[in-house]
Write a protein that holds these residues in place. Structure first.
Motif, PDB file in Angstrom:
ATOM      1  N   ASN A   1      -0.872  72.829  17.382  1.00  0.00           N
ATOM      2  CA  ASN A   1      -0.826  71.375  17.181  1.00  0.00           C
ATOM      3  C   ASN A   1       0.576  70.821  17.444  1.00  0.00           C
ATOM      4  OD1 ASN A   1      -3.521  71.299  16.466  1.00  0.00           O
ATOM      5  ND2 ASN A   1      -3.115  71.467  14.258  1.00  0.00           N
TER       6      ASN A   1
ATOM      7  N   ARG B   1      -6.774  84.451   7.527  1.00  0.00           N
ATOM      8  CA  ARG B   1      -6.872  82.989   7.495  1.00  0.00           C
ATOM      9  C   ARG B   1      -5.501  82.348   7.648  1.00  0.00           C
ATOM     10  NH1 ARG B   1     -11.077  82.227   2.402  1.00  0.00           N
ATOM     11  NH2 ARG B   1     -13.033  82.444   3.608  1.00  0.00           N
ATOM     12  N   GLU B   2      -4.486  82.911   6.971  1.00  0.00           N
ATOM     13  CA  GLU B   2      -3.137  82.358   7.029  1.00  0.00           C
ATOM     14  C   GLU B   2      -2.576  82.461   8.451  1.00  0.00           C
ATOM     15  OE1 GLU B   2       0.191  80.416   6.003  1.00  0.00           O
ATOM     16  OE2 GLU B   2      -1.628  80.652   4.782  1.00  0.00           O
ATOM     17  N   LYS B   3      -2.792  83.581   9.085  1.00  0.00           N
ATOM     18  CA  LYS B   3      -2.319  83.756  10.465  1.00  0.00           C
ATOM     19  C   LYS B   3      -2.993  82.753  11.398  1.00  0.00           C
ATOM     20  CE  LYS B   3      -1.110  88.649  10.109  1.00  0.00           C
ATOM     21  NZ  LYS B   3      -1.484  90.035  10.493  1.00  0.00           N
ATOM     22  N   ARG B   4      -4.292  82.513  11.161  1.00  0.00           N
ATOM     23  CA  ARG B   4      -5.006  81.542  12.001  1.00  0.00           C
ATOM     24  C   ARG B   4      -4.520  80.126  11.746  1.00  0.00           C
ATOM     25  NH1 ARG B   4     -11.012  84.296  11.339  1.00  0.00           N
ATOM     26  NH2 ARG B   4     -10.671  85.962  12.875  1.00  0.00           N
ATOM     27  N   ARG B   5      -4.193  79.808  10.461  1.00  0.00           N
ATOM     28  CA  ARG B   5      -3.653  78.475  10.150  1.00  0.00           C
ATOM     29  C   ARG B   5      -2.305  78.277  10.832  1.00  0.00           C
ATOM     30  NH1 ARG B   5      -6.098  79.141   4.833  1.00  0.00           N
ATOM     31  NH2 ARG B   5      -4.249  80.275   4.106  1.00  0.00           N
ATOM     32  N   GLU B   6      -1.474  79.318  10.777  1.00  0.00           N
ATOM     33  CA  GLU B   6      -0.160  79.228  11.428  1.00  0.00           C
ATOM     34  C   GLU B   6      -0.303  79.074  12.934  1.00  0.00           C
ATOM     35  OE1 GLU B   6       1.860  82.750  10.249  1.00  0.00           O
ATOM     36  OE2 GLU B   6       2.234  82.073   8.185  1.00  0.00           O
ATOM     37  N   LYS B   7      -1.264  79.763  13.493  1.00  0.00           N
ATOM     38  CA  LYS B   7      -1.493  79.663  14.936  1.00  0.00           C
ATOM     39  C   LYS B   7      -1.958  78.258  15.319  1.00  0.00           C
ATOM     40  CE  LYS B   7      -3.897  81.987  18.743  1.00  0.00           C
ATOM     41  NZ  LYS B   7      -4.846  83.080  19.112  1.00  0.00           N
ATOM     42  N   ARG B   8      -2.885  77.697  14.509  1.00  0.00           N
ATOM     43  CA  ARG B   8      -3.356  76.329  14.779  1.00  0.00           C
ATOM     44  C   ARG B   8      -2.226  75.331  14.641  1.00  0.00           C
ATOM     45  NH1 ARG B   8      -8.032  77.969  11.856  1.00  0.00           N
ATOM     46  NH2 ARG B   8      -7.190  77.002   9.957  1.00  0.00           N
ATOM     47  N   GLN B   9      -1.384  75.556  13.601  1.00  0.00           N
ATOM     48  CA  GLN B   9      -0.269  74.640  13.382  1.00  0.00           C
ATOM     49  C   GLN B   9       0.699  74.670  14.562  1.00  0.00           C
ATOM     50  OE1 GLN B   9       1.692  75.139   9.631  1.00  0.00           O
ATOM     51  NE2 GLN B   9       3.350  73.707  10.115  1.00  0.00           N
TER      52      GLN B   9
ATOM     53  N   GLU C   1      -7.567  86.659   3.423  1.00  0.00           N
ATOM     54  CA  GLU C   1      -6.609  85.570   3.265  1.00  0.00           C
ATOM     55  C   GLU C   1      -5.469  85.694   4.271  1.00  0.00           C
ATOM     56  OE1 GLU C   1      -4.973  82.170   2.386  1.00  0.00           O
ATOM     57  OE2 GLU C   1      -6.922  82.844   1.605  1.00  0.00           O
TER      58      GLU C   1
END
Length: 336
Positions: free
Chosen positions: A317, A306-314, A303
């Motif tokens: 973007n 996943r959170e680090k990857r979501r933050e990176k994608r955000q 998790e």
């Protein structure tokens, strides 16, 4: 079966890393070893100073630590002759014991440099006493120095440290006095030379885990198509596991998973990717018994990734939106 407790001293380029010889960052300048029989009694010792051919002048730090002199090294034996003499002294039936894994790595690097390749056994099993000491007295991960271990076990310090024979002697004393008997089957596998073909792959079953050292692969896709790598099997009975958490990676170099055996419970998997050549790599895979707390730690790790990857994608973007906004502003200015 004898134990050959080995320690090496090595020199490095006295003028800095930039001038180091490719493939030989450290040149062996002394070999020290102690022979123990199956009762862990000291039977013999070996010591030889090596005449350097690459880094002929001692690095000031090496000189300071070992107290060796350039004059002593000039009188040393040629490495090729010394290694043949040493291996003859070792005999036919023995297991190396070292404090950490670096001595065997540097020994084989030096042997490779002098075209003395694959003389040692393959696969090369050895006792990493530093690891066993950590298992016996700490958490199994902390790496104690040799001098600290000697002090903690109250071993008499009648020799100076950082000379090959004296350090081999102290390592042997730790082996005699420590809790070696509990872990004597916990052999490490040297991977300086990795398996080249499937038939050479190394699979070992220990009490709590299994270890697989794979052959070389060209891509990770090819690696994870291999059933021995991708498969999840119980480390105790070998049954295929129910997948609880499928393989995931933290950085592309380490992969984790969790499975469940109907007979033996949870098993966690770990794969470490190791670089071999510029275009190839191999893997070390461990399947180990765990509990619900261990499963939860793997879930939390997954998790967190996943959170680090979501933050990176955000963030990515948001940068794209900002870049698009300024591009539109620039275009608007052009229209004016």
């Amino acid at each position: 079966m004898d134990y050959i407790v080995l320690d090496l001293e090595w020199n490095q380029n006295p003028y800095g890393k930039k001038g180091s010889k490719p493939g030989l960052p450290f040149e062996i300048i002394e070999i020290g070893a102690v022979r123990l029989n199956h009762k862990l009694e000291i039977e013999d010792s070996y010591q030889q100073v090596i005449k350097p051919r690459v880094y002929k002048k001692l690095h000031y730090k090496i000189k300071e630590i070992t107290h060796l002199t350039n004059e002593e090294l000039k009188k040393g034996m040629d490495f090729r002759k010394a290694i043949r003499e040493f291996l003859k002294w070792c005999g036919d039936e023995y297991t190396f014991v070292t404090w950490g894994s670096m001595d065997l790595t540097e020994l084989q690097k030096n042997m490779k440099y002098y075209k003395l390749e694959r003389i040692l056994d393959f696969p090369l099993y050895y006792v990493d006493l530093q690891k066993i000491y950590s298992l016996a007295y700490s958490d199994g991960h902390e790496k104690s120095t040799l001098s600290n271990a000697v002090e903690e076990l109250k071993i008499k310090e009648d020799e100076t440290f950082h000379r090959a024979l004296s350090d081999a002697y102290y390592t042997a004393k730790i082996m005699q006095k420590g809790k070696f008997g509990r872990f004597k089957k916990r052999l490490s596998i040297d991977t300086f030379y990795s398996p080249r073909i499937r038939e050479e792959e190394i699979f070992v079953k220990f009490d709590e885990y299994t270890k697989l050292v794979t052959r070389e692969f060209l891509t990770k896709e090819e690696m994870f198509k291999d059933k021995n790598v991708e498969g999840m099997r119980c480390n105790q009975c070998g049954k295929t596991l129910e997948r609880i958490i499928d393989w995931f990676s933290d950085s592309g170099k380490t992969y984790f998973c969790v499975g469940k055996c109907p007979d033996h419970g949870y098993v966690r998997g770990k794969i470490k990717i190791k670089k071999r050549e510029a275009d190839s790599f191999f893997a070390i895979k461990i399947m180990k018994t765990t509990d619900e707390a261990g499963v939860e730690r793997i879930r939390e790790k997954q998790e967190s990734i996943r959170e680090k990857r979501r933050e990176k994608r955000q963030r990515s973007n948001e940068r794209e939106v900002i870049d698009a906004y300024y591009d539109a502003e620039d275009n608007s200015d052009d229209d004016d």
